[in-house]
Motif scaffolding. Structure first.
Motif, PDB file in Angstrom:
ATOM      1  N   GLN A  71      -6.792  -0.403   5.094  1.00  0.00           N
ATOM      2  CA  GLN A  71      -5.683  -0.556   4.182  1.00  0.00           C
ATOM      3  C   GLN A  71      -5.445   0.761   3.459  1.00  0.00           C
ATOM      4  O   GLN A  71      -6.364   1.549   3.236  1.00  0.00           O
ATOM      5  CB  GLN A  71      -5.960  -1.644   3.135  1.00  0.00           C
ATOM      6  CG  GLN A  71      -6.100  -3.040   3.733  1.00  0.00           C
ATOM      7  CD  GLN A  71      -6.296  -4.062   2.652  1.00  0.00           C
ATOM      8  OE1 GLN A  71      -6.420  -3.736   1.484  1.00  0.00           O
ATOM      9  NE2 GLN A  71      -6.302  -5.313   3.060  1.00  0.00           N
TER      10      GLN A  71
ATOM     11  N   VAL B 231      -5.007   2.837   0.248  1.00  0.00           N
ATOM     12  CA  VAL B 231      -5.490   2.675  -1.112  1.00  0.00           C
ATOM     13  C   VAL B 231      -4.659   3.530  -2.046  1.00  0.00           C
ATOM     14  O   VAL B 231      -4.524   4.735  -1.835  1.00  0.00           O
ATOM     15  CB  VAL B 231      -6.976   3.085  -1.229  1.00  0.00           C
ATOM     16  CG1 VAL B 231      -7.457   2.912  -2.649  1.00  0.00           C
ATOM     17  CG2 VAL B 231      -7.805   2.250  -0.264  1.00  0.00           C
TER      18      VAL B 231
ATOM     19  N   LYS C 185      -4.287  -3.923 -10.667  1.00  0.00           N
ATOM     20  CA  LYS C 185      -4.809  -3.336  -9.438  1.00  0.00           C
ATOM     21  C   LYS C 185      -4.887  -4.367  -8.322  1.00  0.00           C
ATOM     22  O   LYS C 185      -4.620  -4.056  -7.157  1.00  0.00           O
ATOM     23  CB  LYS C 185      -6.194  -2.742  -9.695  1.00  0.00           C
ATOM     24  CG  LYS C 185      -6.149  -1.491 -10.565  1.00  0.00           C
ATOM     25  CD  LYS C 185      -7.547  -0.913 -10.767  1.00  0.00           C
ATOM     26  CE  LYS C 185      -7.492   0.350 -11.618  1.00  0.00           C
ATOM     27  NZ  LYS C 185      -8.849   0.925 -11.835  1.00  0.00           N
TER      28      LYS C 185
ATOM     29  N   GLU D  69      -1.549  -4.683  -6.960  1.00  0.00           N
ATOM     30  CA  GLU D  69      -1.218  -3.521  -6.133  1.00  0.00           C
ATOM     31  C   GLU D  69      -1.894  -3.626  -4.761  1.00  0.00           C
ATOM     32  O   GLU D  69      -1.300  -3.302  -3.730  1.00  0.00           O
ATOM     33  CB  GLU D  69      -1.639  -2.251  -6.858  1.00  0.00           C
ATOM     34  CG  GLU D  69      -0.788  -1.960  -8.096  1.00  0.00           C
ATOM     35  CD  GLU D  69      -1.391  -0.883  -8.986  1.00  0.00           C
ATOM     36  OE1 GLU D  69      -2.509  -0.432  -8.662  1.00  0.00           O
ATOM     37  OE2 GLU D  69      -0.760  -0.500  -9.978  1.00  0.00           O
ATOM     38  N   LYS D  70      -3.156  -4.088  -4.761  1.00  0.00           N
ATOM     39  CA  LYS D  70      -3.844  -4.267  -3.481  1.00  0.00           C
ATOM     40  C   LYS D  70      -3.159  -5.343  -2.648  1.00  0.00           C
ATOM     41  O   LYS D  70      -3.092  -5.244  -1.424  1.00  0.00           O
ATOM     42  CB  LYS D  70      -5.311  -4.648  -3.722  1.00  0.00           C
ATOM     43  CG  LYS D  70      -6.149  -3.511  -4.278  1.00  0.00           C
ATOM     44  CD  LYS D  70      -7.601  -3.939  -4.444  1.00  0.00           C
ATOM     45  CE  LYS D  70      -8.447  -2.806  -4.987  1.00  0.00           C
ATOM     46  NZ  LYS D  70      -9.866  -3.218  -5.160  1.00  0.00           N
ATOM     47  N   ARG D  71      -2.654  -6.361  -3.335  1.00  0.00           N
ATOM     48  CA  ARG D  71      -1.945  -7.422  -2.613  1.00  0.00           C
ATOM     49  C   ARG D  71      -0.680  -6.869  -1.957  1.00  0.00           C
ATOM     50  O   ARG D  71      -0.336  -7.221  -0.829  1.00  0.00           O
ATOM     51  CB  ARG D  71      -1.585  -8.537  -3.595  1.00  0.00           C
ATOM     52  CG  ARG D  71      -1.033  -9.794  -2.938  1.00  0.00           C
ATOM     53  CD  ARG D  71      -0.846 -10.878  -3.964  1.00  0.00           C
ATOM     54  NE  ARG D  71      -0.415 -12.130  -3.348  1.00  0.00           N
ATOM     55  CZ  ARG D  71      -0.180 -13.251  -4.021  1.00  0.00           C
ATOM     56  NH1 ARG D  71      -0.352 -13.272  -5.339  1.00  0.00           N
ATOM     57  NH2 ARG D  71       0.208 -14.346  -3.410  1.00  0.00           N
TER      58      ARG D  71
ATOM     59  N   VAL E 174      -0.240  -3.707  -1.078  1.00  0.00           N
ATOM     60  CA  VAL E 174      -0.690  -2.841   0.021  1.00  0.00           C
ATOM     61  C   VAL E 174      -1.057  -3.680   1.237  1.00  0.00           C
ATOM     62  O   VAL E 174      -0.743  -3.340   2.380  1.00  0.00           O
ATOM     63  CB  VAL E 174      -1.896  -1.985  -0.440  1.00  0.00           C
ATOM     64  CG1 VAL E 174      -2.492  -1.236   0.738  1.00  0.00           C
ATOM     65  CG2 VAL E 174      -1.449  -0.997  -1.508  1.00  0.00           C
TER      66      VAL E 174
END
Length: 848
Positions: free
Chosen positions: A26, A28, A508, A511-513, A515
């Protein structure tokens, strides 16, 4: 399928992958700014230091004021306390019984819950409690409860059936008393069965717990079914088969839980008959003397009756059963849990009693059950070996304090009419003593508690504390207030910091979701499964995945690059349609002929033979039996849509076999899952290119942009789960599509500068609150905008499990699978890929 599946995060794959910002498959985000929208806690964290100094000064001044006011108030309270000491003592005494009552109810109620839930367990298992196969289910269920709940307090359970427990059984012999008299030497039924488990302490090592089964010899029942004592392994709860003993016939209805010298109506068998217990009723038996194992002690049992119909009726049904208006079936057995009462004395002795004492008396018999005096022994010494030791009654108790107090509370020795009262002052053993009676009545267990405190103990202690406190009240109170306020201040700062960090962590995570949504675009969680038009034409109807797989007619493309490379030489068609039944999508073969005609049309239009046309249709391409594989396939639906050359909507006018609703092109465009497929296609190809609508055989029309607004409004579409009322509390499919739609939004955002994507992006922004309502998406789209604008989603790649068999096989398959140009090569390719399918994905023919 559409009502139970979950989609992952679709996204057009048009970016060139690089090694920048890639961690475990993924992208980052680097140097992500703190929440772009700002937070209150962030503002608090950034308050200048000099402002905090001012705040602290104000707090210090407040402390001085509070200290002064508190000291003055405390002094005045002290002056009035001297006249209130006795009242305070009474208030304390009233709290102790209340605390004891609630604590004991909390200790005993799990027994009731366990047994009533056990009835539901037997009912769910459709157990026949008149047979051994039915009652043996209780052994493991209840023994594990005994070991975990009672801890060091020893206990037992028993389940009995076919022993004269029905009203019809005893009425034929003139009532339950005559039945007992007539059946002292038998159970009154040739099918009598029972099972008991005793949890006790090892005679050689009391710290070791033993588990022993007391069960019947004949599983099929017997009128004098002997008792077999069989030791059990405490860990596995299985009989060891070592040291079994046959004790012969034991008359459980007559003797189990029965001590005639204490209470003639004791025993679980008598309790059920006396109170004519209904299905689902729970009750504690009268207290009796346990003599089967050492040490002998007082014991009580919780009991529920067993009816042939193990269902638990409602209160309304119970009323009808009692009135004779509802037949529930015969009462055939009983299920009991017994426990020793020595824990009560230990519990009472651990209470803070202000130098006083408590003892408990059974209301019906007047026997003393427990006392806070640890030296008190509730049972008399038997006159000779073999006699049953009997409990002491309150009026003739060897404990002088209990005997003297009983003369004040129940002079005639009858405790049945003793009621709870406020503390009263009486002379006991030559001292003025506060005496308070309280009742404990819980599902048939009826006790009278007597709490006594010498007057001098109560008032002397309170007066001493008041005197000591007066000297230091102002200082202590001020310091305490200061510490509390300072701690509160520090806690507030720390809490604010934690809230800020929690919000940052949520930011965060979001944001990861986002990404992950971008990276999921080329993630094949399940192989792309296709069927050749040549075979599809021969099926004659839509066949399930498992049937076509058994025929060996499926082509498996196991990853994105393999599928993309293979399909580049062929015509691939994605059929989207509304299911015409809850289980079979086209049971009346109304859609299948249109699919065949449409596929043949595109084969001829492109000058391709039928064996160079590959078809993806959900019922055939997605596993229907294995729900885990089905879920993985549906999570890859967006990849299948982007890989196919042509997207054809098949929507002839029909009726849904389950709901009888009309299904046509109009209803198709209202379906939530159908809209999601369209949304995926529109986003992947920047519009409705190569999207067609077929409503009758031979009529294929290009889909226009006129319905884009509806196609993008997935959340407002109709979902089968909502129509069916979300059976078994299943998650609504609207929540399942959130991450998918987030990925589509990211795709549209990244392509918004392209001329043919401008209209889609503008439509998304114009209808944003409708297409992406805050109820489901919150701030996810705003965070996605922020990340796209800052270039944080430029480089993404497929999400793959690291160091897994899948990851290892991916490289090997890439080297094996080459560019295929003939049907023979396709067949070989299919064979190699099929060989990698897990054994669990194959289903047996008779299941199909």
């Amino acid at each position: 399928l559409r009502s139970t599946s979950q989609l992952s995060l679709p996204m057009k794959v048009s970016r060139q992958l690089s090694n920048k910002q890639k961690v475990q498959g993924q992208a980052v985000p680097q140097d992500v700014p703190k929440n772009p929208h700002g937070t209150v806690t962030a503002a608090i964290a950034n308050v200048p230091r000099h402002q905090w100094v001012g705040v602290c000064g104000i707090i210090l001044f407040g402390l001085l004021v509070v200290g002064g006011l508190s000291g003055s108030s405390w002094y005045m309270n002290y002056k009035s306390a001297a006249t209130s000491l006795e009242l305070l003592g009474f208030e304390f005494m009233e709290k102790v019984p209340l605390y004891f009552t609630k604590s004991l109810e909390h200790r005993l109620d799990p027994i009731r819950i366990h047994l009533t839930q056990g009835l539901k367990y037997l009912h769910a298992k459709e157990a026949d409690v008149t047979k051994w196969s039915g009652i043996e289910l209780a052994r493991f269920y209840t023994t594990t409860f005994l070991l975990s709940f009672f801890e060091d307090n020893k206990c037992c359970f028993g389940i009995f059936s076919n022993m004269g427990l029905g009203k019809e059984d005893v009425s034929k012999e003139g009532g339950w008393q005559k039945w007992l008299k007539n059946h002292k030497d038998d159970f009154g039924n040739t099918e009598a069965i029972f099972d008991n488990v005793l949890v006790d302490a090892d005679t050689n090592n009391p710290k070791v717990t033993t588990v022993t089964a007391w069960t019947n010899e004949f599983k099929t029942g017997n009128n004098t079914n002997p008792l077999v004592v069989a030791p059990m392994n405490p860990d596995t709860l299985r009989e060891t088969g070592i040291g079994n003993k046959n004790w012969g016939f034991i008359n459980f209805p007559y003797s189990d839980g029965h001590t005639a010298a204490v209470n003639e109506n004791s025993g679980w068998w008598r309790t059920i008959h006396i109170y004519d217990m209904m299905p689902g009723d729970f009750r504690f038996t009268p207290i009796f003397v346990w003599t089967d194992t050492e040490p002998k002690c007082l014991k009580v049992m919780g009991v529920v009756p067993l009816y042939k119909n193990t269902a638990i009726p409602t209160d309304e049904q119970k009323a009808k059963i009692r009135a004779g208006d509802l037949e529930w079936g015969p009462r055939v057995g009983a299920w009991v849990v017994g426990f020793k009462l020595w824990f009560l004395s230990d519990y009472l002795s651990g209470l803070e009693l202000k130098g006083g004492s408590i003892f408990l008396v059974e209301r019906a018999t007047g026997i003393v059950v427990a006392s806070s005096d640890k030296s008190y022994k509730p049972l008399k010494e038997p006159l000779k070996d073999g006699d049953t030791p009997l409990p002491y009654k309150a009026k003739d108790n060897p404990n002088e304090h209990i005997r003297a107090t009983s003369e004040c509370v129940a002079p005639d020795g009858d405790w049945k009419e003793v009621q709870a009262n406020d503390p009263v002052e009486k002379e006991v053993e030559g001292k003025l003593t506060f005496i308070q009676n309280f009742n404990f009545d819980f599902h048939g267990l009826s006790l009278v508690g007597v709490y006594t405190v010498p007057r001098e103990n109560m008032l002397a202690e309170l007066d001493k504390k008041a005197t000591e406190t007066a000297a230091t009240s102002i200082v202590v109170n001020s310091i305490f207030c200061g510490i509390m306020l300072a701690a509160l201040f520090c806690w507030g700062l720390r809490r604010a910091g934690k809230l800020y960090h929690a919000e940052r962590a949520q930011q965060k995570a979001a944001e990861k979701r986002v990404v992950a949504a971008a990276g999921a675009a080329i993630t094949c969680r399940f192989s792309m499964v296709l069927v050749n038009l040549r075979d599809f034409r021969k099926h004659g109807r839509l066949l399930s995945h498992e049937i076509v797989s058994e025929r060996g007619e499926l082509l498996w493309l196991h990853d994105y690059e393999t599928a993309k490379r293979f399909l580049s030489d062929y015509i691939s068609i994605f059929f989207s349609h509304q299911w015409l039944g809850w289980v079979n999508p086209d049971g009346r073969k109304e859609q299948y002929p249109l699919m065949v005609a449409a596929a043949e049309h595109f084969a001829k239009a492109n000058g391709r033979p039928f064996d160079e046309v590959w078809i993806w249709v959900d019922y055939t391409s997605i596993p229907q039996v294995n729900d885990y594989m089905k879920l993985l396939a549906v999570e890859t639906l967006h990849v299948y849509v982007t890989l196919c050359d042509v997207f054809i909507i098949v929507a002839p006018p029909c009726l849904h076999s389950g709901s009888q609703e009309r299904c046509d092109s109009e209803s198709y465009f209202t379906r939530g899952w159908c809209r999601l497929e369209q949304y995926t296609r529109i986003t992947a190809f920047n519009g409705t290119k190569d999207m067609y609508l077929c409503v009758e055989k031979g009529d294929i029309q290009q889909v226009t942009d006129a319905g884009l607004s509806d196609a993008l409004s997935v959340i407002n579409g109709t979902f089968s789960c909502c129509q069916r009322g979300h059976p078994k509390g299943s998650l609504c499919d609207k929540h399942r599509v959130i991450d998918t739609m987030l990925g589509l939004y990211i795709a549209a955002s990244r392509e918004r500068d392209l001329s043919n994507s401008t209209g889609i992006w503008q439509l998304l922004q114009r209808e944003r609150t409708s297409i992406y309502p805050d109820e489901f998406f919150g701030t996810l789209t705003h965070i996605a905008d922020h990340m796209v604008e800052n270039g944080l989603l430029e480089d993404v790649q497929a999400v793959k499990p690291l160091d897994s068999i899948v990851a290892q096989e991916t490289g090997r398959k890439a080297s094996l699978v080459g560019k295929t140009t003939s049907l023979d090569e396709v067949s070989q390719f299919r064979t190699r890929l099929d060989s990698s399918i897990s054994h669990e994905s194959k289903i047996v023919v008779d299941r199909i």
